[in-house]
Design a protein around this motif. Structure first.
Motif, short mmCIF file in Angstrom:
data_model
loop_
_atom_site.label_atom_id
_atom_site.label_comp_id
_atom_site.label_asym_id
_atom_site.label_seq_id
_atom_site.Cartn_x
_atom_site.Cartn_y
_atom_site.Cartn_z
N ARG A 161 84.57 -117.15 -86.82
CA ARG A 161 83.87 -115.89 -87.08
C ARG A 161 83.02 -115.47 -85.88
NH1 ARG A 161 84.32 -118.15 -92.28
NH2 ARG A 161 82.57 -119.57 -92.03
N LEU B 74 76.34 -117.90 -91.31
CA LEU B 74 77.79 -117.79 -91.40
C LEU B 74 78.37 -118.78 -92.39
CD1 LEU B 74 78.88 -117.35 -87.69
CD2 LEU B 74 78.65 -115.62 -89.45
N GLN C 107 85.40 -114.14 -83.21
CA GLN C 107 85.91 -112.80 -83.50
C GLN C 107 84.87 -111.74 -83.17
OE1 GLN C 107 89.18 -112.38 -84.50
NE2 GLN C 107 88.73 -110.26 -83.97
#
Length: 650
Positions: free
Chosen positions: A374, A616, A377
């Motif tokens: 994540r 996250l 990205q």
């Protein structure tokens, strides 16, 4: 039983800077005052370039190559910032006077001033001794390593006063000074903070201004603590010092084509700290664990022929970190403020483009799954947006962040940025073929490596025949273990081209290697020790995966060492590094602000400690919950399974 095993692993692994290449630790002495029975030896006085005379009310610095002395007052301080009062260009007779000094000794230079709490008060750190690391005058590379420092109190009449806090900060300062390898150059045209290419560009500026004003601020570690000299106009007494690593390997061919391989890593003094305490970037675009590594090949035939190749590493340039947590792999915490992330990234990338020219290629080695996926990205999307905007700005078009969508970064001809996301752990997994898959990464970046090229000089003071135009910026989570392996891969590819350009002996290459046999092991050793040096400073242990860098393959001994170092990292990063972070802050900034000294945090770690931003992954336990968990049978060490210890988190 498991706890006992882990404790044994922790105590077995080395964690001091002296573990690298057999280097001895820096000697630190605290000046206690009192008159010495024996004066300065006449021979030592004659040989010394600089002398320090210690008086009760002043320090007098005398130099053989400067007119007049520098006088630093003891007990008299600037009312605005508390810095010591000093006067430069004072005639020797006036500065020394008729009174005998308490002590006199030769020095290398002044490091800086530190503001410690009373009764210790301000102290001045001087460099008393050094050892030559590289002497290559024909290539404008003359570097020395500091081997002894002395801490001199500037407050007079301390008496028998004692303060636990003052003593504690003095110990922290001495410990941090001793733990860092410090390098400098006495020659202005051989500034250790600059690459060979930047040094060539800076020579005209150095001749027209004070040398320290031309130093690279990122690697000028005593810039803040020597500011009192800068403010007083004592420019000739400011000596830029760099922290990092320098390794020199010489090869005598016997036919006049002797070659020296030099590896230099410059650690940034900005956003500096320890592994779990410093991640991501700050509001000025500085990233944690930023290191510039330069590989130089010097032709030792008296002509000054040389070639230089530069790579960089640094934490992922977004606002992210870890909340307080006792897991071996703590969850990630990333700011969801898109504008803030983009602004910080823009500052960081703009600086890289201005310093390294034309194109910066981000080589991202983190996992494509979970927290790392994540975060990766987010970086990919932000870089793509920035690349679109940069192309429009360069074309003279108006554009804003809202106008750019996260599309492909484009090729080298159209984009100032490149991005390669290579999932190191997945691609190099044993079931997928192992580490031979690193060839895939090399194939992905081969065009950029070729386009960037390297810097080359045909001779001393001649114009360069090649310029490096672009840089590879490699990162993993820590910018240590995976990054070391990949940077060594790139360096190997370029080194062969450097040797061919200089006409050096390239015969006798070993199987599967482009390097000549005489250079293979020196190259591996240099890059292995570089990896250990950087890792020791940031994570507290030697690098993981070091067996691959040193031997070209993974070994059982290497895996065992990785397990030991992983266990030690867990202990150091969770229990020792918060204290070490304070020491590093003091070492660089010259004092601890009230909030930092009381156990708080500066603005750089505010996000981490206050919990701003979004998690996250797993929910964070509170501080009290952590302590309960730590002391419970299920907590801390019992939760660190052997599979966790063998996981290479680099």
């Amino acid at each position: 039983m498991l706890r006992l095993l882990i404790c044994l692993l922790i105590t077995a692994a080395p964690h001091s800077s002296s573990a690298v290449a057999g280097r001895s630790r820096v000697e630190i002495k605290v000046h206690t005052g009192g008159r010495k029975k024996k004066g300065l030896d006449p021979a030592a006085r004659t040989a010394a370039a600089q002398l320090l005379h210690v008086y009760d009310d002043r320090l007098v610095f005398e130099s053989t190559d400067r007119d007049g002395c520098l006088v630093v007052e003891r007990g008299s301080f600037n009312t605005e910032d508390g810095s010591p009062l000093c006067e430069t260009a004072v005639p020797v007779e006036e500065a020394v006077g008729v009174t005998k000094p308490q002590d006199s000794f030769p020095i290398v230079g002044i490091y800086g001033v530190y503001a410690l709490p009373p009764p210790v008060g301000p102290v001045l750190v001087v460099m008393r001794a050094s050892e030559p690391v590289l002497e290559a005058a024909a290539h404008h590379m003359q570097y020395e390593r500091v081997t002894k420092l002395e801490v001199i109190p500037l407050r007079r009449g301390q008496g028998n006063e004692k303060s636990p806090e003052a003593t504690h900060q003095l110990d922290m300062l001495c410990g941090s000074l001793a733990a860092h390898d410090l390098f400098f150059s006495r020659t202005p045209t051989a500034d250790v903070t600059h690459t060979m290419q930047r040094t060539f560009d800076m020579r005209q500026r150095v001749a027209a201004s004070a040398p320290w004003q031309c130093a690279d601020r990122r690697f000028f570690w005593n810039r803040r603590v020597s500011s009192f000299l800068q403010a007083a106009g004592a420019h000739e007494w400011v000596l830029p010092v760099m922290n990092g690593f320098i390794d020199v390997r010489r090869h005598a061919s016997g036919d006049g084509s002797d070659v020296t391989l030099v590896l230099i890593s410059r650690r940034s003094a900005e956003r500096q700290g320890t592994r779990l305490e410093r991640r991501g970037l700050d509001e000025e675009g500085n990233v944690a664990n930023f290191v510039e590594t330069e590989q130089c090949v010097l032709k030792e035939d008296g002509t000054g022929q040389a070639a230089s190749y530069v790579q960089i590493r640094g934490s992922i340039p977004l606002f992210w970190g870890h909340p307080p947590h006792m897991r071996y792999r703590p969850p990630f915490q990333v700011s969801q403020d898109t504008a803030r992330n983009f602004h910080g990234l823009s500052l960081h990338v703009d600086e890289l483009l201005s310093l390294y020219q034309q194109r910066v290629v981000f080589v991202n080695l983190i996992d494509k799954q979970g927290d790392q996926g994540r975060l990766g990205q987010l970086l990919k999307n932000a870089l793509a947006k920035f690349a679109v905007l940069k192309r429009r700005w360069l074309a003279g078009e108006e554009a804003s962040m809202e106008d750019a969508s996260p599309i492909s970064l484009g090729d080298g001809a159209s984009s100032p940025l490149g991005h390669v996301w290579f999932d190191f752990h997945r691609e190099c997994a044993k079931k997928r073929g192992g580490w031979v898959n690193l060839r895939k990464l090399e194939e992905q970046v081969q065009d950029d490596l070729g386009n960037h090229g390297f810097f080359a000089l045909p001779g001393r003071d001649e114009k360069p025949v090649r310029m490096q135009a672009g840089v590879m910026r490699t990162n993993c989570v820590d910018c240590l273990d995976r990054t070391n392996v990949v940077q060594t891969l790139f360096a190997r590819r370029i080194l062969q081209e450097q040797l061919e350009h200089l006409g050096a002996d390239t015969d006798g290459g070993t199987k599967g290697s482009a390097l000549p046999k005489w250079l293979e092991q020196p190259f591996r050793d240099a890059w292995s020790e570089n990896a250990d040096a950087i890792s020791l400073m940031y994570a507290g242990t030697p690098a993981l995966k070091g067996d691959f860098t040193r031997k070209g393959r993974r070994t059982k001994t290497g895996l065992l060492k990785d397990g030991m170092n992983s266990a030690q990292r867990y202990w150091l990063n969770h229990f020792i590094d918060p204290h070490r972070q304070l020491a590093i802050f003091l070492f660089i900034h010259g004092e601890l602000s009230e909030g930092v000294a009381d156990g708080g945090s500066d603005s750089e770690s505010k996000d981490r400690n206050e919990g701003t931003g979004a998690l996250l992954s797993a929910e964070v336990e509170g501080a009290q919950g952590q302590q309960r968990y730590l002391h419970s049978p299920q907590g801390a060490f019992s939760s660190a399974s052997l599979s966790h210890l063998s996981y290479l988190a680099g």
